[in-house]
Design an enzyme around this catalytic site. Structure first.
Site, PDB file in Angstrom:
ATOM      1  N   CYS A 100       0.923  -1.109  -0.006  1.00 27.52           N
ATOM      2  CA  CYS A 100      -0.076   0.086   0.051  1.00 27.52           C
ATOM      3  C   CYS A 100       0.827   1.263  -0.082  1.00 27.52           C
ATOM      4  O   CYS A 100       1.351   1.637  -1.136  1.00 27.52           O
ATOM      5  CB  CYS A 100      -0.871   0.068   1.197  1.00 27.52           C
ATOM      6  SG  CYS A 100      -2.596   0.903   0.752  1.00 27.52           S
TER       7      CYS A 100
ATOM      8  N   HIS B 263      -3.648  -5.180   0.532  1.00 29.66           N
ATOM      9  CA  HIS B 263      -2.904  -5.769   1.630  1.00 29.66           C
ATOM     10  C   HIS B 263      -3.001  -7.348   1.667  1.00 29.66           C
ATOM     11  O   HIS B 263      -3.930  -7.992   2.365  1.00 29.66           O
ATOM     12  CB  HIS B 263      -3.562  -5.295   2.801  1.00 29.66           C
ATOM     13  CG  HIS B 263      -3.510  -3.887   3.254  1.00 29.66           C
ATOM     14  ND1 HIS B 263      -2.481  -3.377   3.904  1.00 29.66           N
ATOM     15  CD2 HIS B 263      -4.219  -2.812   2.650  1.00 29.66           C
ATOM     16  CE1 HIS B 263      -2.490  -2.307   3.934  1.00 29.66           C
ATOM     17  NE2 HIS B 263      -3.509  -1.644   3.507  1.00 29.66           N
TER      18      HIS B 263
ATOM     19  N   GLU C  71      -1.447  -9.188   3.303  1.00 29.41           N
ATOM     20  CA  GLU C  71      -1.029 -10.086   4.656  1.00 29.41           C
ATOM     21  C   GLU C  71      -2.394 -10.483   5.185  1.00 29.41           C
ATOM     22  O   GLU C  71      -2.477 -11.402   6.217  1.00 29.41           O
ATOM     23  CB  GLU C  71      -0.439  -8.969   5.829  1.00 29.41           C
ATOM     24  CG  GLU C  71      -1.136  -7.686   6.206  1.00 29.41           C
ATOM     25  CD  GLU C  71      -1.040  -6.589   5.238  1.00 29.41           C
ATOM     26  OE1 GLU C  71      -0.701  -6.952   3.822  1.00 29.41           O
ATOM     27  OE2 GLU C  71      -1.258  -5.499   5.399  1.00 29.41           O
TER      28      GLU C  71
HETATM   29  N1  GLN Z   1      -2.368   6.376   2.926  1.00 32.08           N
HETATM   30  C1  GLN Z   1      -2.133   5.688   1.669  1.00 32.08           C
HETATM   31  C2  GLN Z   1      -3.615   5.933   0.922  1.00 32.08           C
HETATM   32  O1  GLN Z   1      -4.487   6.299   1.674  1.00 32.08           O
HETATM   33  C3  GLN Z   1      -1.839   4.361   2.009  1.00 32.08           C
HETATM   34  C4  GLN Z   1      -2.958   3.681   2.757  1.00 32.08           C
HETATM   35  C5  GLN Z   1      -2.191   2.299   3.423  1.00 32.08           C
HETATM   36  O2  GLN Z   1      -1.206   2.326   3.481  1.00 32.08           O
HETATM   37  N2  GLN Z   1      -3.009   1.605   3.731  1.00 32.08           N
HETATM   38  O3  GLN Z   1      -3.676   5.752  -0.130  1.00 32.08           O
END
Ligand code: GLN
Length: 547
Positions: free
Chosen positions: A380, A519, A521
């Site tokens: 992310c 994600h 994970e």
């Molecule tokens: N802050 C970033 C976004 O909102 C990444 C979010 C995250 O890593 N879950 O896109």
């Protein structure tokens, strides 16, 4: 109709109720039953989505897009049952539903009260999908006696009365402190906790007692006598070296048997525990060790990256190595060289995060991994930072950055290679967002499909080109820069099905450098490690063999 197991806690918090619930779920499955696990949290936030990871640990995201308590992660990891938004609720959610109904006029002029309106709302929540499984395990957050928790305790008391006899049982988790000076294990706090529970009408059927060592027979009998449970329903929960020991350890202590006895299920089906024997064998008999740096911001609290730490352990299990994780604070090398902080690791992982703090350090970590050919997994925000690194250092976009940081600072300082996504497709409808929308539940959340490029590294890792992964982000890499970045070797190897949103990037001339917008994970399990973590640890293992 499901049988209900209500899991409550007493004496102190953080005793591992979530883990005990998850392990019990796994043991019931091993006996051939279907299960679903739920968490009821007494706090007033509508969900944990807006809470800082420092306060509440990681936010676990379900396929259907709910931001939930991290205990749902334990439940999924131990049972493999995908959690749903209806598996997690808080007082905040219950009250906001009750108040919405009141405003709509649903209560027809009645005075709205905790009993019955709030408790009914909780009972309705408990009943959702009750015909789908053999056992519903419902964990109440916090400890008995907490003011916010009272409506939940009252609701489960009523619920058990509403059901036919023998359909609900109560399991209570407490702590037996050991007083070294007198060499005694003290039962009094547990007695008081059970007394508190009984004063609100709940008599526990099974007592699970956390203790450093085994519970001697004398204390067990005392607990049974004073807490009004059967001696074989006093289960010792000793400290464990690995959470993945929990199902076998609880089974040895007789937890699943005690639960089935409490329901009067006899004879109990024999458990099949091979899955957990294999998991334990892999945890306790590694053939090597790899060192992975997690370069993040919330490094003081391990729970902030719970699922990542677990997924790495799973990746280690798949490769029969122990994964030694070190938490590296990205801010440490914002202004200085990253190399001294990152040399010596076999792989680098940059996890998700919010806000600008620490991001320059994460960009340096991505650069270090790219230049030194160290395996890199960016998740992310970790993917977004890898893209910004490539844009700045390979594609000559010196001021590349994310709109997230400009929004935060209230100034325009960066070329927005990562921009605020305001419109996207979910299933067959369009979702629209504005910059000043409410913060709660407004991200791109839950499971989305991605299409992987044939022949790419990531397609090889997954062994397929169609995947579905969970998302939780507001910002997105701009495909406007695709060609420019691909010319420099950063390949967009996974895209949303409509081709608009980059889901995965990878460096062409690197042994293992992958960034993912989702994600992975969240979907990894000890008995079914996520392919990305399995292969990332394999790559780290290869590096460890070279040095
Ligand atoms: N802050 C970033 C976004 O909102 C990444 C979010 C995250 O890593 N879950 O896109």
């Amino acid at each position: 109709m499901a049988r209900f197991i209500f899991i409550t806690g007493g004496v102190v918090s953080s005793l591992g109720k979530g883990l005990a619930s998850a392990a019990l779920g796994a043991l019931l499955q091993a006996r051939g039953y279907s299960v679903r696990l739920r968490k009821l949290d007494p706090y007033l936030n509508v969900d944990p989505g807006t809470m800082s990871p420092f306060e509440h640990g990681e936010v676990f995201v379900t396929d259907d897009g709910a931001e939930t308590d991290l205990d749902l992660g334990h439940y999924e990891r131990f049972t493999g049952v995908a959690a749903r938004h209806t598996d997690s609720v808080s007082s905040g959610r219950i009250y906001s539903t009750v108040l919405e109904k009141e405003r709509r006029g649903d209560y027809l002029g009645k005075t709205i009260q905790v009993i019955p309106h709030v408790t009914n709302e909780i009972k309705d929540f408990l009943s959702i999908g009750e015909d789908e499984v053999d056992f519903m395990l419902c964990e109440i957050g916090g400890t008995v006696g907490d003011i916010e928790g009272l409506p939940f305790f009252e609701a489960i008391r009523q619920f058990s009365q509403d059901k036919p006899r023998g359909q609900c049982i109560f399991m209570h988790l407490t702590l037996l402190p050991y007083i070294a000076a007198s060499g005694e294990l003290k039962t009094k706090p547990t007695q008081h906790s059970v007394k508190e529970l009984r004063s609100i009408g709940i008599a526990p059927d099974v007592l699970v007692c956390r203790s450093e060592g085994p519970i001697p027979l004398k204390e067990r009998e005392k607990l049974a006598l004073f807490c009004n449970v059967r001696p074989d329903s006093v289960i010792a929960a000793q400290d464990l070296k690995s959470i993945y020991e929990a199902p076998l350890a609880y089974h040895k202590e007789g937890l699943d048997q005690a639960v089935l006895d409490a329901f009067g299920i006899s004879p109990a089906p024999k458990p099949k525990l091979e899955r957990w024997d294999d998991v334990s064998d892999r945890v306790f008999n590694p053939e090597g060790e790899v060192k992975v740096a997690i370069v993040g911001k919330y490094t003081q609290l391990e729970d902030a990256y719970k699922s990542i730490a677990e997924a790495l352990t799973h990746g280690g299990m798949a490769n029969r190595v122990k994964v030694k994780v070190e938490w590296v604070d990205a801010e440490l090398f914002e202004k200085e060289d990253a190399a001294p902080h990152l040399e010596g690791f076999h792989a680098i992982l940059v996890p998700g995060g919010f806000g600008e703090r620490g991001t320059e350090g994460k960009i340096k970590a991505a650069q270090f991994a790219r230049e030194r050919k160290v395996p890199y997994l960016g998740i992310c925000l970790g993917m977004q930072m890898a893209v910004i690194e490539a844009a700045r250092n390979l594609a000559n976009l010196g001021d590349a950055g994310s709109e997230e940081f400009d929004h935060e600072a209230g100034a325009k300082r960066f070329t927005p290679v990562v921009y605020h996504l305001k419109e996207w497709v979910q299933g067959n409808h369009k979702v629209r967002r504005k910059v000043d929308d409410n913060k709660g539940g407004t991200m791109r959340l839950g499971a989305y499909n991605a299409v992987l490029t044939e022949g790419s590294k990531v397609a090889e890792v997954y062994g397929q080109t169609a995947i579905e992964e969970r998302h939780r982000h507001r910002y997105e890499v701009d495909i406007k820069y695709r060609e420019q970045l691909e010319d420099c070797g950063l390949i967009f190897s996974g895209m949303s099905p409509d081709g608009r949103l980059p889901e995965i990037v990878e460096h062409k001339d690197h042994p293992w450098f992958i960034g993912v917008q989702f994600h992975p994970e969240l979907k990894s399990k000890p008995f079914d490690p996520h392919p990305l973590f399995r292969d990332f640890v394999r790559a780290a293992k290869d590096v460890s063999r070279l040095v």
